[in-house]
Structures are given as structure tokens and as C-alpha cells.
Scaffold this active site. Structure first.
Site, PDB file in Angstrom:
ATOM      1  N   TYR A 143       0.854  -1.184   0.000  1.00 40.22           N
ATOM      2  CA  TYR A 143       0.000   0.000   0.000  1.00 40.22           C
ATOM      3  C   TYR A 143       0.887   1.230   0.000  1.00 40.22           C
ATOM      4  CZ  TYR A 143      -3.593   3.345   1.485  1.00 40.22           C
ATOM      5  OH  TYR A 143      -4.449   4.424   1.574  1.00 40.22           O
ATOM      6  N   ASP A 238       9.395   2.763   0.022  1.00 38.28           N
ATOM      7  CA  ASP A 238       8.329   3.428   0.766  1.00 38.28           C
ATOM      8  C   ASP A 238       8.549   3.101   2.239  1.00 38.28           C
ATOM      9  OD1 ASP A 238       6.048   4.170   2.106  1.00 38.28           O
ATOM     10  OD2 ASP A 238       4.688   3.614   0.471  1.00 38.28           O
ATOM     11  N   LYS A 266       3.742   9.857   8.387  1.00 37.20           N
ATOM     12  CA  LYS A 266       3.471  10.418   9.720  1.00 37.20           C
ATOM     13  C   LYS A 266       4.640  10.363  10.700  1.00 37.20           C
ATOM     14  CE  LYS A 266       1.067   6.316   9.026  1.00 37.20           C
ATOM     15  NZ  LYS A 266       0.010   6.100   8.050  1.00 37.20           N
TER      16      LYS A 266
END
Ligand code: HOZ
Length: 428
Positions: A143, A238, A266
Site C-alpha cells: 500500500y 516506501d 506520519k
């Protein structure tokens, strides 16, 4: 009588799609009502009915030090006193960029954005601009946020909802997204061969953590590095989940492999809405205004978010023992869980790396998306409900990770293991 969370959910569904602002917060998949949260401190999170839970969501990863760390909170309050947003350059942004470039392997320049989704969308654009090619390779079950081009065989909420590809994404937006099999280098090699000279980038979660937690097999990441180098493609790690968690230098340092571009989310903001992408100077210099790849954002490098993020990153850098403790705590929790699952013959597979782990309700080894999908989500829902009702706050999906923080201690880990044992005992 309705609980306070049920009352809030009844109001929420009337005005927020599905009653939540991100699908992974919904409890529909586990047949329950989301707990509405009022606060969190250290390893604990509290709901609107006054219940206290040991939290393993940790805001999906960034609360490495636990919730509401006093130093981070103070830095946010101090930054707020200077103003909340300027939409103009500040010293804090420079400090953040200098810090990341000084400490993260292979990052020579970095651009702040506001989320992991934005970071990935922008990194992919940079890779395409740099190579002059359009096609990208991603892995089924990984994802990378919800930009159009990434919603192909995506993990996380897309996988939980059982949606193969999102509605509303024009075919033109995904026609250049090619999908390979995680841990299968041949599937990547085949795509490079079939699309010779056309692949701009390979993007990968170095540890996949959005189809549950799936570890890369020996040689997989190194193989991607070699294939990208041989084919002139950009390797994008990622690190929205692994960055600053697996180790201070993230997965690049942990596995000893350099990517060309790295994306963060985040974790860079210690829980504030932040993301970043960075990497080789020659690629990053393609970004506007120094180059021709456009990318922008009023709130990018927001001073309050920079203050929070920098404070956390500096604490991590000054205290490398935090990583030793995170690894020990992860080992105590996940090895403890493994032992119990085995003792009770629960038919589960537990994958973990340091402070990141996942129990799959399948006895099949889980090495890719197809393996992850063999998990029994009904059994997961039963386990989830028991754990929640006994004070353990897990992600409400089989396909999400458990995050350990430095605020978890022997007591909270032992309590978690005790609840798991009681659950397994109750099923005998
Ligand atoms: N998808 C991420 C968790 N695997 C971030 C949480 C979210 O989407 O809200």
C-alpha cells in the site's frame, strides 16, 4: 442502552462516509462499532466510555516513544506561540531537511509534504520526470497511499474491504502501473523484460506492512536494487512505516541497501500530518522550482509539525538505546505470542521484525499477497473482539500491523500475553 461510542458513531454515519475519516478505522469488518477516542498517554489509549486499552495501533506507527510524549508536546506548544502556519519558508524546515540528509542513507535532498500518500505520488512523478518514462512496478498487497496510480492491488483498507481496484480511478491513471509478486524477483524480471526501457521506477515497502507484516526474503531487496540499476529505473523505498522504526536509518540501514528515493509519512511528524520524499540530488533537483517536475503545498513544512517531528527525531538520534529496547520489547511480545499460539495449536503464522508484527489466522507461511489472503478473517474478528473487550487495542483488520512503542513495558506486554492466553484458553 447505547454506549457513548455507539452514540457518536450513530451521529457520525449521518455526516461522514461510513462514519470514519479513514476506512481502516471502521469496525464493519469485525462486526463492531468503532471506539471513539478521547485521549492517549504512554502505552494507553482511552475511549469515550472511559475504557482504557493498551494501544498497538500507535497512530499507525509514528508514536515510537508512546503517546503524548511531554518533550514533543512542549515543542508543539512553543511552536504554536509563534504562529500556526505561514505558507512561507522557515528555519525549522531547513533544520528538518539538514537533519534528514545528515542521518538517512542516500538522502541528499528532501521535500516535505503532508502525508505518505502525497510523498509517494510526488516521488513517482519525480522518477517519471527524471527517467522520461511512464511505467512503474509495484507489488500486490503493498500500500502506497491512495493516489490514483497506486490503487492497483493495494493493501491496507483496500485489501480489508476486498476491493480489487477502487472505483473512480480512470483506467488511464493505472495503465502504467504494473504489478509484481512480493518476494518473487522473477516476476519483476519478467516485467522489465516485457517493458524494456519503459520502466521509470520500482516502488516497494521494504517490509510489507499493509497486507499484515510480510518480510522480504533474503536477496529480494538486493535483487530489486540490481534490476533497477541494470535497467536505469529508480528504486523507491516506501518507508512510511519502516522509516525511523526498524532502525534510525530505516530499512535502508537495516538491510544495508540504498534506494534512489525514499518516502516517509506520519513518523516524520511524530503524529502530526507530515510526509516527505527525498533521495539522490540529481533526481530531487528535478522538482519545481529548481526543475520541471511540479509539486507544491501550502501546509508543507508547517512550523508546528516540523517542531513535533524534529523533537522526536532528535530524541531518537540522541538515544540509540531506544532502538535496542524497541527490538527487545518486540521480541518479548512477538516471541511470547508465537509460543502461546503454538502451545494452543491455534493454526496461526506470526511474522515480525523488531517492533512491527502481525498474527495471520492461517497456518500457511505468509510471504506475499496470495498467502496473506489465505488468512481466516472471521477467526481474526473473533480474536480482535476478545482482545478489545479485555483492554487490548489492535487494528480492526487482519491485514494491518501491531506497533510496539518504547512506552510499552514488561507490565503491558505481559498483560497482553495474559489476555491472549485467556483468549486461546476460552476457545479450547
Ligand atoms: N493505511 C495505513 C495503515 N496501514 C494508514 C492508516 C490509514 O489509512 O488511515
Amino acid at each position: 442502552m447505547m454506549t457513548r461510542s455507539e452514540e457518536l458513531f450513530a451521529r457520525a454515519v449521518k455526516v461522514i462516509p461510513g462514519g470514519v475519516n479513514s476506512p481502516v478505522r471502521a469496525y464493519g469488518n469485525v462486526g463492531m462499532t468503532p471506539r471513539f477516542i478521547t485521549g492517549a498517554t504512554g502505552p494507553y489509549i482511552f475511549d469515550a466510555d472511559g475504557e482504557k486499552y493498551i494501544d498497538y495501533i500507535n497512530s499507525w506507527g509514528p508514536m515510537l516513544l508512546g503517546h503524548n510524549n511531554p518533550e514533543i508536546r512542549e515543542s508543539v506548544i512553543r511552536a504554536c506561540e509563534d504562529g500556526l502556519s505561514f505558507g512561507a519558508a522557515t528555519e525549522r524546515e531547513v533544520e528538518m531537511a539538514e537533519f534528514i540528509c545528515a542521518h538517512v542513507p542516500s538522502v541528499e535532498m528532501v521535500r516535505m509534504v503532508n502525508s505518505g500518500t502525497e510523498a509517494v505520488m510526488s516521488a513517482v512523478r519525480a522518477a517519471r520526470g527524471y527517467t522520461g518514462r511512464d511505467k512503474i512496478i509495484k507489488f500486490a498487497g503493498c500500500y502506497h497511499g491512495h493516489s490514483d496510480a497506486m490503487l492497483v492491488k493495494a493493501g491496507s483498507g483496500v485489501m480489508t474491504a476486498g476491493i480489487p481496484d477502487s472505483a473512480g480511478v480512470p483506467a488511464g491513471c493505472t495503465q502504467d502501473t504494473l504489478t509484481a509478486v512480493y518476494n518473487d524477483l522473477d516476476s519483476v524480471r519478467d516485467l522489465f523484460e516485457a517493458n524494456r526501457g519503459e520502466i521509470a521506477a520500482v516502488i516497494v515497502e521494504p517490509i510489507a506492512a499493509n497486507m499484515g507484516v510480510v518480510l522480504p526474503k533474503e536477496g529480494f531487496l538486493q535483487g530489486l536494487r540490481t534490476l533497477c540499476t541494470e535497467n536505469g529505473a529508480v528504486l523507491i523505498f516506501d518507508e512510511v512505516i519502516t522509516g525511523f522504526r526498524l532502525s534510525f536509518g530505516g530499512a535502508q540501514e537495516y538491510f544495508g541497501i540504498s534506494a534512489d528515493l525514499v518516502t516517509y509519512g506520519k513518523i516524520i511528524g511524530a503524529g502530526m500530518p507530515v510526509g516527505a520524499y527525498g533521495g539522490k540530488r540529481e533526481i530531487m533537483e528535478m522538482i519545481s522550482p529548481s526543475g520541471s517536475v511540479y509539486q507544491a503545498g501550502t501546509l508543507s513544512g508547517n512550523p508546528v509539525a516540523m517542531a513535533a517531528g524534529l523533537t522526536q527525531l532528535k530524541i531518537l538520534q540522541a538515544n540509540p538505546d531506544i532502538y535496542t529496547r524497541l527490538a527487545q520489547k518486540g521480541e518479548k511480545l512477538f516471541e511470547g505470542m508465537k509460543k502461546l499460539l503454538k502451545r494452543y495449536d491455534a493454526g496461526c503464522t506470526l511474522n515480525y521484525a523488531r517492533s512491527l508484527g502481525c498474527t495471520f489466522f492461517t497456518d500457511h507461511p505468509v510471504e506475499n499477497y496470495a498467502d496473506a489472503k489465505t488468512a481466516d478473517t472471521a477467526r481474526f474478528a473473533e480474536y480482535f473482539a476478545y482482545m478489545l473487550n479485555h483492554g487490548i487495542h489492535l487494528a480492526p483488520s487482519q491485514f494491518e500491523a501491531m506497533f510496539v512503542s518504547d512506552a510499552h513495558n514488561d507490565e503491558t506486554i505481559e498483560e497482553t500475553l495474559r489476555v491472549l492466553k485467556d483468549y486461546l484458553e476460552s476457545r479450547k
